[in-house]
Structure formats: C-alpha cells, structure tokens
Design an enzyme around this catalytic site. Structure first.
Site, PDB file in Angstrom:
ATOM      1  N   ASP A  31       9.384   3.637  35.429  1.00 37.94           N
ATOM      2  CA  ASP A  31       8.081   3.184  36.583  1.00 37.94           C
ATOM      3  C   ASP A  31       7.856   1.774  36.298  1.00 37.94           C
ATOM      4  O   ASP A  31       6.969   1.853  35.210  1.00 37.94           O
ATOM      5  CB  ASP A  31       7.213   4.308  36.604  1.00 37.94           C
ATOM      6  N   ASP A 129      10.491   0.938  42.830  1.00 34.47           N
ATOM      7  CA  ASP A 129       9.849   0.673  41.595  1.00 34.47           C
ATOM      8  C   ASP A 129       9.926   2.071  40.822  1.00 34.47           C
ATOM      9  O   ASP A 129       9.411   1.637  39.465  1.00 34.47           O
ATOM     10  CB  ASP A 129       8.608   0.049  41.381  1.00 34.47           C
ATOM     11  N   GLU A 130      10.968   2.854  40.872  1.00 33.66           N
ATOM     12  CA  GLU A 130      10.866   4.050  40.071  1.00 33.66           C
ATOM     13  C   GLU A 130      12.543   4.414  40.114  1.00 33.66           C
ATOM     14  O   GLU A 130      13.154   4.385  40.995  1.00 33.66           O
ATOM     15  CB  GLU A 130      10.048   5.176  40.555  1.00 33.66           C
TER      16      GLU A 130
END
Length: 393
Positions: A31, A129-130
């Site tokens: 993350d 974003d992960e």
DNA sequence: TCTGGGGTCCTAGGACCC
DNA sequence: TCTGGGGTCCTAGGACCC
C-alpha cells in the site's frame, strides 16, 4: 526405499482442521502511503515535512469537491481523504493545495507495478495505490526479507514510501498493512491470525462498513474476537453468506475469494453540478456531453459496451438509477447518448410525478464491456472498383 | 462539515423457458 | 380442479472500497 504416503484418516472421521495453506506461499500486500501527495512531492521536494493536500484548491473558489490525499502533517489537523475541501481548508489553513493530476498518478502506479514484477510473476492490482504480490518463501523471516527489499526498492528507485503487510492470505495481509502504516512492515504468521485479529474492531475487516458495523453492534459485537465466539449460522442469519465468512476469518481461517477476471466490467463518468439542477433541458445537455466523453474513452481503450445505465444523485444525496441491456454490443457516442437520454428521461419523469427533487450528480455508465477485437466491416474495407467515384481521400 | 469520481460485488424479485 | 420446480437473464438497489 520409497517411503509410504501418509495414511489418510479412516473413512468417516472428520478432518481435524482444514487443509493448511502451503507454508511456502506468502502474500505481500503493498500500500503506497499518501500516494497522490507523494507523487507530487517527487517534483516539489521543498514541501516535504509540511501539510500538503491534493484536492480542489480553495483559492479557485468555493467547491463541492473533497480531499483526495493528505500528507501526514496535514492529517495531524484532522484532514483526511473524502473530507469536504472547504472544511479541510478551515481545519488546516497553512496547507499547500495541489490540484490532482491523475495521468501522473497512473504513470507512477505503473512504475510501481512493473518494479513489483521483479519479485513475482503475479502482481494483482487492487487500486491505483495497492497491489498484492504472492511470493514463495520457506518461512516468515524469509518473507519479511522480501518485503524489506521491495520497500527499499520502491523508496530508492521510485521515491515513494510504502507499507507492506505479509501473511499467507490476502485479506490478512491487507489488514496487516493497515497496521503497518506509515512506511512499516507487519508480518502475521498463519498460527497467529486469530490472536492478531481478536483485539481489532470488526470495521478493520475489508468489506465491513458502517452498515455492517451497526448490525453487529446491535448484537453486542464490536471486536473480531467477539465475532469469533458466535456461530457462523447465527451471524449468517444477520448478514447472509458474508456473515459466515466473517466468523471464519475471526477464527483464523479466512477464505480468499478468487481474483476477478481480467478486464474492466464497467466504465462510467459523472458530473456534480455546482448547484442542483431542476430542469430537464440542462440534464439532457449534460447527459449528451457525458456520453460523448465516455464513448471517447472507451474508444481509446478499444472497448464496446453491451449495456447502458444512467444514475441520478438527488439533492438529498439519495440515488436512483436505470439501466438497459442492448441486443448487441455497440460502440460510439450516438447509441450511447440516445439510450442514456431515454433512461434519464424515464428517471426524471418518475421523479417529477413523485417528489420532484433536483439533481445533484449525474452519472452515465456502460457495462458488459467487451474488447473490440475486430472492426465492423464497412464499405471502406473494400477497394474501390476501377472507374468508381469512391475516393480514398 | 455536508458530503467527488471512479469502481466491484451481492441480493432479490419478476420474466421467461423447459 | 388448483395450479411444480429449476435455471437463467434482467433490473434496481445496497454496501463497500480507494
């Protein structure tokens, strides 16, 4: 010389435990911390260590927009994602505001994913974003070492801080990541899962939002440990199949749903009006322009659509939607716009004869997307016969 | 304080078919 | 007279995530 295979349990006896996950398979859940802000700081290093907010800058006038990302310095003032920008500006007047630049973030996200491919054949993106990365490692320490290398690599080569959760299932790895933030690593061994989860609020489980939390609270359950003391059937009666999964997770045996198929399922675009709109003419104009925008972006992706939907968010923030499946996949703005206007009109007229609320947000959606692998045959595919007036110009 | 702009998955009822 | 049972598709709505 060959050793006999281990004896199976005698017929009729239950297995003592579900089959353990392969001990050498670990999931690293990566993350990226304050991702949009960090992307901006790569080119604005002088702002590092100060409150920075990515969102609609208040200097450009009042807005109905929200904060997209806040630096940890800004979070100290109570600023967080999804907070109305006007409120954030009041909470943290000293913050530097940066208007979002999504192509920049998409590009950075691709850089991270391609770096992750150095560590695993499989990189499963969950959002911009992960991502989850399955790796093989003989034990937890070896898995942690891989996570440390990835974290170091992402920071030094891409200039981005990341938090990483390590476990043998994706859902526990994700929960571990949340506790690792910012810029940490958290490892949960398979035998530690139940103890790791027990003190956490049920809200820490992905998929448990405000509604589910409230239902569990009504039954006196606030932590995952309390959830574990209930029977799956009991919680299933309150929450359906999801409730059974929650108890399994609370007892240390989470089930990872299979990854969804590749390729997007739907594409949509929407617009929130500066002020709520109460006339059909304005709505119709907006539907046409949203449909054109959407058709253009589908075209760039090489996608056709098999269903069209329109949704309104009303002035009281509730939503209505209508969708229709097409008899055959289509492309281009004309069929999309035409059907979207028809659906919008239906919604609008139903509302007028009911409550007559105005429209806050308008959304046009396409579903049942398929790749446009072959072009429609058209006259242009045939060379003009000699002497034909058909010109190649 | 007054709530963006994307997405995904699940459920449930009705239509329709065999 | 008294109306099955199952499967699949479509649509609407809800919940949740980043």
């Amino acid at each position: 010389m060959s050793t006999p295979p281990p004896a199976d349990p005698p017929e009729g006896l239950p297995r003592l435990a579900p089959p353990a996950p392969r001990p050498d398979r670990w999931v690293l859940y990566i993350d990226l911390d304050a991702f949009y802000v960090e992307c901006e700081l790569r080119s604005r290093p002088e702002l590092r260590g100060t409150p920075v907010i990515v969102g609609p800058p208040p200097s450009e006038g009042p807005t109905r927009g929200v904060v997209l990302s806040a630096s940890y310095e800004a979070r100290k003032f109570g600023v967080r994602s999804a907070l109305p920008a006007t409120l954030a500006a009041r909470l943290c007047p000293s913050a530097s505001w940066i208007a979002p630049d999504f192509p920049k973030y998409e590009a950075a996200s691709r850089e991270v994913r391609s770096l992750l491919h150095h560590y695993s054949d499989e990189v499963i993106p969950f959002s911009i974003d992960e991502a989850a990365v399955p790796v093989e490692a003989p034990n937890a320490d070896a898995a942690r070492a891989i996570a440390e290398r990835i974290q170091h690599d992402v920071r030094t080569t891409l200039g981005l801080p990341a938090s990483i959760g390590v476990a043998t299932t994706r859902v526990i790895a994700k929960m571990a990541t949340d506790l690792a933030k910012p810029a940490g690593i958290r490892v949960v061994r398979p035998e530690e899962v139940a103890a790791f989860a027990a003190p956490l609020p049920v809200r820490a489980i992905p998929g448990v939002g405000p509604k589910t939390d409230a239902i569990l609270r009504q039954h006196g359950i606030t932590t995952i440990g309390e959830l574990a003391t209930h029977r799956p059937g009991e919680v299933g009666a309150w929450l359906g199949g999801f409730g059974r999964e929650l108890v399994a997770l609370a007892r240390g045996a989470p089930s990872d749903a299979p990854e969804s198929d590749e390729g997007p399922r739907s594409r949509s675009t929407d617009r929130t009006f500066a002020e709520d709109v109460g006339t059909w003419a304005e709505i119709e104009t907006a539907i046409h322009s949203l449909a054109a925008e959407l058709a253009h972006s589908l075209e760039k992706e090489g996608l056709r659509y098999g269903a069209v939907g329109v949704a309104f968010r009303w002035s009281d923030f509730s939503r209505s939607q209508r969708s229709r499946t097409l008899s055959a996949a289509q492309e281009g703005a004309a069929p999309l716009g035409e059907l979207a206007v028809r659906l919008g009109r239906e919604l609008w007229e139903a509302e007028q004869s009911a409550r007559g609320r105005a429209v806050r947000t308008l959304s046009v959606r396409t579903e049942r997307l398929t790749e446009r692998t072959q072009r429609q045959v058209s006259l242009d595919d045939f060379p003009p016969a000699s002497g034909s007036a058909h010109s190649a110009l």
